[in-house]
Design a protein around this motif. Sequence first.
Motif, PDB file in Angstrom:
ATOM      1  N   UNK A 734     -21.367   0.523 -12.695  1.00  0.00           N
ATOM      2  CA  UNK A 734     -20.145   0.036 -11.744  1.00  0.00           C
ATOM      3  C   UNK A 734     -19.356   1.419 -11.942  1.00  0.00           C
ATOM      4  N   UNK A 735     -19.060   1.928 -10.714  1.00  0.00           N
ATOM      5  CA  UNK A 735     -18.378   3.171 -10.575  1.00  0.00           C
ATOM      6  C   UNK A 735     -16.854   2.966 -11.016  1.00  0.00           C
ATOM      7  N   UNK A 736     -16.208   1.897 -10.745  1.00  0.00           N
ATOM      8  CA  UNK A 736     -14.821   1.650 -11.409  1.00  0.00           C
ATOM      9  C   UNK A 736     -14.524   0.390 -11.599  1.00  0.00           C
ATOM     10  N   UNK A 737     -13.977   0.039 -12.670  1.00  0.00           N
ATOM     11  CA  UNK A 737     -13.666  -1.596 -12.895  1.00  0.00           C
ATOM     12  C   UNK A 737     -12.283  -1.380 -13.693  1.00  0.00           C
ATOM     13  N   UNK A 738     -11.232  -2.310 -13.360  1.00  0.00           N
ATOM     14  CA  UNK A 738      -9.987  -2.324 -13.903  1.00  0.00           C
ATOM     15  C   UNK A 738      -9.848  -3.635 -14.325  1.00  0.00           C
ATOM     16  N   UNK A 739      -8.873  -3.605 -15.643  1.00  0.00           N
ATOM     17  CA  UNK A 739      -8.714  -4.794 -16.210  1.00  0.00           C
ATOM     18  C   UNK A 739      -6.963  -4.624 -16.448  1.00  0.00           C
ATOM     19  N   UNK A 788     -11.810  -2.909 -18.365  1.00  0.00           N
ATOM     20  CA  UNK A 788     -11.660  -3.163 -17.033  1.00  0.00           C
ATOM     21  C   UNK A 788     -12.311  -4.355 -16.519  1.00  0.00           C
ATOM     22  N   UNK A 789     -12.159  -4.733 -15.301  1.00  0.00           N
ATOM     23  CA  UNK A 789     -12.888  -5.861 -14.659  1.00  0.00           C
ATOM     24  C   UNK A 789     -12.788  -5.981 -13.178  1.00  0.00           C
ATOM     25  N   UNK A 790     -14.031  -6.122 -12.684  1.00  0.00           N
ATOM     26  CA  UNK A 790     -14.249  -6.384 -11.252  1.00  0.00           C
ATOM     27  C   UNK A 790     -14.213  -7.762 -10.997  1.00  0.00           C
ATOM     28  N   UNK A 791     -13.716  -8.267  -9.753  1.00  0.00           N
ATOM     29  CA  UNK A 791     -13.582  -9.391  -9.317  1.00  0.00           C
ATOM     30  C   UNK A 791     -14.432  -9.705  -8.147  1.00  0.00           C
ATOM     31  N   UNK A 792     -15.507 -10.532  -8.223  1.00  0.00           N
ATOM     32  CA  UNK A 792     -16.578 -10.669  -7.136  1.00  0.00           C
ATOM     33  C   UNK A 792     -15.971 -11.555  -5.881  1.00  0.00           C
ATOM     34  N   UNK A 793     -14.968 -12.399  -6.516  1.00  0.00           N
ATOM     35  CA  UNK A 793     -14.588 -13.391  -5.262  1.00  0.00           C
ATOM     36  C   UNK A 793     -13.708 -12.681  -4.487  1.00  0.00           C
ATOM     37  N   UNK A 794     -12.919 -11.630  -4.826  1.00  0.00           N
ATOM     38  CA  UNK A 794     -11.859 -11.097  -4.063  1.00  0.00           C
ATOM     39  C   UNK A 794     -12.606  -9.623  -3.351  1.00  0.00           C
ATOM     40  N   UNK A 795     -13.739  -9.112  -4.118  1.00  0.00           N
ATOM     41  CA  UNK A 795     -14.270  -8.131  -3.658  1.00  0.00           C
ATOM     42  C   UNK A 795     -13.268  -6.884  -3.772  1.00  0.00           C
ATOM     43  N   UNK A 796     -12.386  -6.943  -4.994  1.00  0.00           N
ATOM     44  CA  UNK A 796     -11.332  -5.955  -5.148  1.00  0.00           C
ATOM     45  C   UNK A 796     -11.227  -5.773  -6.630  1.00  0.00           C
ATOM     46  N   UNK A 800      -4.840  -1.979 -14.912  1.00  0.00           N
ATOM     47  CA  UNK A 800      -4.053  -2.179 -16.204  1.00  0.00           C
ATOM     48  C   UNK A 800      -2.666  -1.852 -15.915  1.00  0.00           C
ATOM     49  N   UNK A 801      -1.975  -2.597 -16.302  1.00  0.00           N
ATOM     50  CA  UNK A 801      -0.466  -2.503 -16.235  1.00  0.00           C
ATOM     51  C   UNK A 801      -0.063  -2.152 -17.719  1.00  0.00           C
ATOM     52  N   UNK A 802      -0.385  -3.055 -18.585  1.00  0.00           N
ATOM     53  CA  UNK A 802       0.086  -3.068 -19.973  1.00  0.00           C
ATOM     54  C   UNK A 802      -0.952  -3.604 -21.130  1.00  0.00           C
ATOM     55  N   UNK A 803      -1.127  -3.010 -22.116  1.00  0.00           N
ATOM     56  CA  UNK A 803      -2.097  -3.593 -23.308  1.00  0.00           C
ATOM     57  C   UNK A 803      -1.226  -3.677 -24.563  1.00  0.00           C
ATOM     58  N   UNK A 804      -1.587  -4.871 -24.967  1.00  0.00           N
ATOM     59  CA  UNK A 804      -1.083  -5.134 -26.424  1.00  0.00           C
ATOM     60  C   UNK A 804      -1.889  -6.308 -27.124  1.00  0.00           C
ATOM     61  N   UNK A 805      -2.720  -5.923 -27.981  1.00  0.00           N
ATOM     62  CA  UNK A 805      -3.516  -6.857 -28.345  1.00  0.00           C
ATOM     63  C   UNK A 805      -3.000  -8.196 -29.526  1.00  0.00           C
TER      64      UNK A 805
END
Length: 888
Positions: A734-739, A788-796, A800-805
Amino acid sequence: MGSKRYHSKTPGKLNYSLFCIGVCLIILLPLCDTFNLDVENPSVYSGPNGSYFGYSVEFYLTNSSSVSVVIGAPKANTSQFNITEGGSVYFCPWSLGQSECHNIEFDNQGDRIVTVSGTDYQAEVKSHQWFGATIRSHGDTILACAPLYSWRTKAEKPQSDTTGTCYLSVKNFTKFVEYAPCRTVVLGGPGSFFWQGQVISAAKEEIIKAYYPGYFMQSVEGQTQTRQAQIKYDDSYHGKTFLSRNSITLVFPLLSKHMGSYFGYTVSTADINNDGMSDLLVGAPMYMTRGSDGRLEEVGRVYLYLQRGPLDLEPTLNLTGTQVFGRFGSTIAPLGDLNLDGYNDLAISCPFGGEDQQGLVLIYNGFAGGLRNTPSQVIAGQWASGTVPASFGFSLRGAKDQDMNGYPDLIVGAFGVDKAILYRSRPIVNTSASLTVYPTMINPEEKSCSVNNGFLVEVQLDHLKHMQKGGVKRALFVDSQQAMLQRSVRVRSGERVCHETKIYLRVSEFRDKLSSIYISLNFSLDPQAAFDSHGLRPILNYKTTELIEQKAQILLDCGEDNICVPDLKLAVHGDRKEVYLGDDNLLTLTFNARNEGEGGAYEAELYVVLPPEADYSGIARNNEVRLTCSYEAENQTRYLSCDLGNPMKSGTSLWAGLRFTVPRLKDTRKTVQFELQIRRYDSQLPLLSNVSRPDKVFFPPLNWKVSKTPQEEQDIGPVIQHVYELVNKGPSGISHTVLQLSCPLSVQGQGLLYPLEMSTEGPLNCTTNHSINYLQLKVSSQLLACLWMYDKECNTFVKVEQVSNKCSLTVMTKCVHPLQVVTPLVWNKQDSQYSVPLWIIILAILAGLLLLALLIYVLYKLGFFKRSLPYGTAMEKAQLKPQAASEA
């Protein structure tokens, strides 16, 4: 969506392409590396109710080819004159299908009467002496002891002393010898020398030689015993002593750091790592650890000390129980080499663990490094507790081959239900299996394939299964015409057997060409196979991989790398610019769909959402393009799905028209809007999974105080860690995936969560718009990275806005419900921090006594204590007295 109009057909003359599966397995018998105690068909021995039958168990070798079982029942009644619950030992010969026991008469006499100066007095007390509480066998002898046997050393003493006694059975019950060296020692054994403990050793040959009926043996030739130690060893509950092989003098103590854990309640030795030296195992069944809520829980523990040299013990492993109040480590029994891998194995009991406290026995196996830290087999008791717990596993004995099948067996006692259970070891089957798929890349244009001769299949029951997603089976086995094929084959020990089969690809009947075709081989031993000569069925090595899976790909129109990178474009225009109220308003939307990328677009479709004013009426026919569309409705949404090709090849440009009517215009709206989108199926969508550690948080922690100047992460509060795993199941990248991750840092203006650390693993790029660890606290744990994550339902994509585990996170998407990761918060009820001073307690007691005295004085002055008694006669008073308790 377009797949709904494709239906499977009855197999017949199909346009199919064969590809081949080769399967090879090998069975060798017997081999090792499994635990194989037969829990389905145990031999169960039963004793008299309430006799504590099974309190102690032991194997007994009657001859070179016969092993029986000896079981203690310390509360059993016997035929001894005037003796109550003297205790007994039962001999249980074993044969296939037989489990009967009979009493061994070690002692058939009542209490001894001794005459001193013409006066008879009772010299011993055998009632409730718990004879049979301890049993040991060696060769043709059995030693059975009564630890609560009592003896009067002098006639003028009013009470007897608990000294204990033992009986030795010689030459298969033809002679019985009593040995009681503690008759001259008050509180012998573990109670000797103010509970320092004492060990006495004597050779059985010397005991037999010195015994004479009626004569009280106090010592024999060569007898040795430990002496009283310094006063600091009085009441030394910290540990047990380790004894050298040639002497029973105290060598050194092993001390436990956990007071009250009963460290040393049980001690056992076995060569665990096969280095020729005995290793030491020590049980602490009341060891306590802190649970998830911070409170102490009694779980039990077993300590392993490997002997690296003479008396050089190295602490190697601590096995901690998981059952609260289960008393893990109450009994430790060496099993011998249960699985024939060259290393001795162990059984450890948890007699009050398991469901309804029915008891557990856990099997651990040894290896070169010591002892495995997880059990390979867990045996659960099958009897519910009655007036007393079943205590399944209170006594254990192993390391003997009961049925002479080459594997040692195990006896488990459950004295609470008066049972003893023999578990025999089943033969072990070790397999080496392989599954070959050829070819791994299937060309649907080829209608045949060649198979190398000689492929076979093996084992006694074999399952060969094809798995795929979706309702239409893309591939079926030729032999069964189904997606599953079963074979049953008999294989001799050491023999190699293989099998060949074929499946066909139903090219014209399915749309999914991107997903892999998975073929799995699942095999097991035939559960209906006949028993062997010992009445047992073999078992597979527990490490055997019973499920083997391979896959094949369909050759795509995507170049040499078989990876498609399509680029779909869509242009659309209508044949009219205006529509009118009250008219049918015939409208044709003409679209141009193009694939300008490298490789075909599989399951490409045009997706059209109809406005509420319009109805679909058909396709504008085009002699060059045969377009197929389906009309569907879901809830309030009506849409068209038009097939653009499977695949829609690179360079394809399709022109077509769709006809609509617009009869339901309203004067409140000035436009009519159609939504059109070109879609394709993508099998390499990533899968996201998540977990919260811990699964719940107890707050505030035990003994926790708010720190005004926090220095470490623990000063802020309990740690919450969320672990995310994002997997691309391929075959393409996948070329680009965002979470996007977000969490509630504050509630109603008050701080709730403190973002502690952001870290990455791999080629990831993470950003945040919040400060991370702005107090610069010391971090003691590594955290996971953003993904990162790709959403099949939205095709979009989502950004990433914020990360804190270390906070509660939510994965957000633009058109589906967010994936929430929740950590429940449980509030602890804190103990009061304020204690009442001692002087206030004393003052309150004195005030209460003063008030009571004043009340008594006032009542006395008023004549309260001068009232007449309600009952007149002494006989009436006697009848009102309660009966004395019959037993304390």
